[in-house]
Design an enzyme around this catalytic site. Sequence first.
Site, PDB file in Angstrom:
ATOM      1  N   CYS A  67       0.810  -1.223   0.000  1.00 33.28           N
ATOM      2  CA  CYS A  67       0.000   0.000   0.000  1.00 33.28           C
ATOM      3  C   CYS A  67       0.846   1.277   0.000  1.00 33.28           C
ATOM      4  CB  CYS A  67      -0.966   0.000   1.167  1.00 33.28           C
ATOM      5  SG  CYS A  67      -1.998  -1.470   1.195  1.00 33.28           S
TER       6      CYS A  67
ATOM      7  N   HIS B  70      -2.776   7.015   2.752  1.00 29.22           N
ATOM      8  CA  HIS B  70      -3.304   5.750   2.243  1.00 29.22           C
ATOM      9  C   HIS B  70      -4.692   5.538   2.831  1.00 29.22           C
ATOM     10  CE1 HIS B  70      -3.998   1.662   1.331  1.00 29.22           C
ATOM     11  NE2 HIS B  70      -3.643   1.174   2.505  1.00 29.22           N
TER      12      HIS B  70
ATOM     13  N   ASN C 138     -10.390   0.038   0.597  1.00 26.27           N
ATOM     14  CA  ASN C 138      -8.925   0.058   0.536  1.00 26.27           C
ATOM     15  C   ASN C 138      -8.470  -0.565  -0.782  1.00 26.27           C
ATOM     16  OD1 ASN C 138      -6.192  -0.461   0.761  1.00 26.27           O
ATOM     17  ND2 ASN C 138      -6.297  -1.254   2.844  1.00 26.27           N
TER      18      ASN C 138
HETATM   19  O1  UT7 Z   1      -3.803  -1.371   3.636  1.00 26.46           O
HETATM   20  C1  UT7 Z   1      -3.139  -2.203   4.531  1.00 26.46           C
HETATM   21  C2  UT7 Z   1      -3.265  -1.717   5.875  1.00 26.46           C
HETATM   22  N1  UT7 Z   1      -4.464  -2.205   6.520  1.00 26.46           N
HETATM   23  C3  UT7 Z   1      -4.975  -1.506   7.511  1.00 26.46           C
HETATM   24  O2  UT7 Z   1      -4.504  -0.440   7.786  1.00 26.46           O
HETATM   25  C4  UT7 Z   1      -6.091  -2.085   8.331  1.00 26.46           C
HETATM   26  C5  UT7 Z   1      -5.884  -1.686   9.770  1.00 26.46           C
HETATM   27  N2  UT7 Z   1      -6.858  -2.260  10.664  1.00 26.46           N
HETATM   28  C6  UT7 Z   1      -8.161  -1.897  10.683  1.00 26.46           C
HETATM   29  O3  UT7 Z   1      -8.596  -1.127   9.844  1.00 26.46           O
HETATM   30  C7  UT7 Z   1      -9.023  -2.418  11.796  1.00 26.46           C
HETATM   31  O4  UT7 Z   1      -8.228  -3.068  12.749  1.00 26.46           O
HETATM   32  C8  UT7 Z   1     -10.157  -3.380  11.322  1.00 26.46           C
HETATM   33  C9  UT7 Z   1     -11.182  -2.601  10.506  1.00 26.46           C
HETATM   34  C10 UT7 Z   1      -9.585  -4.502  10.499  1.00 26.46           C
HETATM   35  C11 UT7 Z   1     -10.861  -3.962  12.543  1.00 26.46           C
HETATM   36  O5  UT7 Z   1     -11.369  -2.907  13.355  1.00 26.46           O
HETATM   37  P1  UT7 Z   1     -11.103  -2.918  14.930  1.00 26.46           P
HETATM   38  O6  UT7 Z   1     -11.753  -1.729  15.461  1.00 26.46           O
HETATM   39  O7  UT7 Z   1      -9.628  -3.062  15.140  1.00 26.46           O
HETATM   40  O8  UT7 Z   1     -11.907  -4.185  15.381  1.00 26.46           O
HETATM   41  P2  UT7 Z   1     -11.398  -5.404  16.263  1.00 26.46           P
HETATM   42  O9  UT7 Z   1     -10.534  -6.299  15.445  1.00 26.46           O
HETATM   43  O10 UT7 Z   1     -10.892  -4.896  17.570  1.00 26.46           O
HETATM   44  O11 UT7 Z   1     -12.757  -6.133  16.544  1.00 26.46           O
HETATM   45  C12 UT7 Z   1     -13.767  -5.572  17.415  1.00 26.46           C
HETATM   46  C13 UT7 Z   1     -14.952  -6.509  17.402  1.00 26.46           C
HETATM   47  C14 UT7 Z   1     -14.570  -7.971  17.636  1.00 26.46           C
HETATM   48  O12 UT7 Z   1     -15.610  -8.575  18.369  1.00 26.46           O
HETATM   49  P3  UT7 Z   1     -15.486  -8.816  19.954  1.00 26.46           P
HETATM   50  O13 UT7 Z   1     -14.264  -9.668  20.123  1.00 26.46           O
HETATM   51  O14 UT7 Z   1     -15.328  -7.453  20.550  1.00 26.46           O
HETATM   52  O15 UT7 Z   1     -16.750  -9.492  20.301  1.00 26.46           O
HETATM   53  C15 UT7 Z   1     -14.561  -8.541  16.243  1.00 26.46           C
HETATM   54  O16 UT7 Z   1     -14.807  -9.918  16.228  1.00 26.46           O
HETATM   55  O17 UT7 Z   1     -15.577  -6.450  16.132  1.00 26.46           O
HETATM   56  C16 UT7 Z   1     -15.687  -7.774  15.593  1.00 26.46           C
HETATM   57  N3  UT7 Z   1     -15.562  -7.671  14.136  1.00 26.46           N
HETATM   58  C17 UT7 Z   1     -16.603  -7.435  13.326  1.00 26.46           C
HETATM   59  N4  UT7 Z   1     -17.906  -7.259  13.582  1.00 26.46           N
HETATM   60  C18 UT7 Z   1     -18.707  -7.027  12.528  1.00 26.46           C
HETATM   61  C19 UT7 Z   1     -14.428  -7.758  13.394  1.00 26.46           C
HETATM   62  N5  UT7 Z   1     -14.731  -7.592  12.089  1.00 26.46           N
HETATM   63  C20 UT7 Z   1     -16.072  -7.386  12.020  1.00 26.46           C
HETATM   64  C21 UT7 Z   1     -16.947  -7.148  10.969  1.00 26.46           C
HETATM   65  N6  UT7 Z   1     -18.253  -6.960  11.265  1.00 26.46           N
HETATM   66  N7  UT7 Z   1     -16.547  -7.075   9.707  1.00 26.46           N
END
Ligand code: UT7
Length: 307
Positions: free
Chosen positions: A109, A233, A263
């Site tokens: 990226c 990005h 993305n």
């Molecule tokens: O281009 C390359 C670089 N990539 C990036 O920069 C991506 C960077 N990371 C992110 O954008 C974020 O970390 C994500 C969007 C991937 C995830 O967001 P987050 O706020 O970090 O969520 P999390 O992983 O802490 O998950 C929070 C909750 C979890 O549930 P519990 O454990 O709290 O019950 C996940 O299981 O959200 C849940 N979850 C979802 N729920 C609904 C994770 N993905 C989803 C989803 N829909 N798609």
Amino acid sequence: MSGSSIIGWGSSLPDKIVTNFDLEKVLDTNNDWIVERTGIRERHIGGTTESLATQAATEAVKQAGIGLDEYGGLILATTTPDKTTPGTSAAVHKNIGISGFAFDINAACAGFIYSFVVGHQLVKALNKPIVVVGSDTLSTITDMTDRTTAILLADGAGALIIAPNDNNDCLLSFDLQVDGNLEDILYCNLGGYLKMNGKEVFKKAIRAAEKSALKVTEQAGFTMADISLLVPHQANQRIMDSLCERLSIPREKCASVIESTGNTSSASIPLALVDSIKKGSLQSGDLILMTGFGAGMTWGSALIKWS
Ligand code: UT7
């Protein structure tokens, strides 16, 4: 000729739009979660890296209005080449019919920043215009059953033409970095799907981008108050918001298209920049700060003066 400037731009997105509501039907996710946690409402899916790059580059070359045989070459930033070899850049080069070299750069990226910096050096060395394209079809490496990546990744392309001129350089300063120790937080094996530790990438990306953005701005003798447009990005709106806050850049000075593109890896920075250019947001003399990060982990920034 002693200077350089950006004289053409173009972008391309596949026709097919996949909304969060479409994803709700096939994944354990929902529109509210996706919008709140990422800022994405819809994304474009389809095409090939070659077809999207060709469309964006054709628009940019047409606008630049320079003879096709006057070009020095083309650099294509991509994480998703259509073939192992030849590079997808060779096909794009053939399709648009320019002269000179063509090669691919895979810096994930951060690829467009890498390509822009390398392209700029070649403009100076050859005294000829160069096409710099970022094109990716991340849908080809997305596991559509993995809700942590399927909601984020999408397809698109953006292109710029950098050309020599009699004035000053458009690239004022740059920073390119990589830390291969961080490979396991974001990678895709050959023939596999993209795997990501979202939380780790999120934290590391913000810190790396902040440091890099500050470095290039200081290097060129400016402060954040001098920046007219931040083009980060487009990985997550929350990452962009946090970056603005840490850099003390008002959010209205941050180019964002993620709501409708998701993305798109190498394409995300040129898509956001070209969107701002097309909206007429830039004036001569404006400072544009591009900053990107991705698998590798790669990151980098480039400070550009618009003319
Ligand atoms: O281009 C390359 C670089 N990539 C990036 O920069 C991506 C960077 N990371 C992110 O954008 C974020 O970390 C994500 C969007 C991937 C995830 O967001 P987050 O706020 O970090 O969520 P999390 O992983 O802490 O998950 C929070 C909750 C979890 O549930 P519990 O454990 O709290 O019950 C996940 O299981 O959200 C849940 N979850 C979802 N729920 C609904 C994770 N993905 C989803 C989803 N829909 N798609």
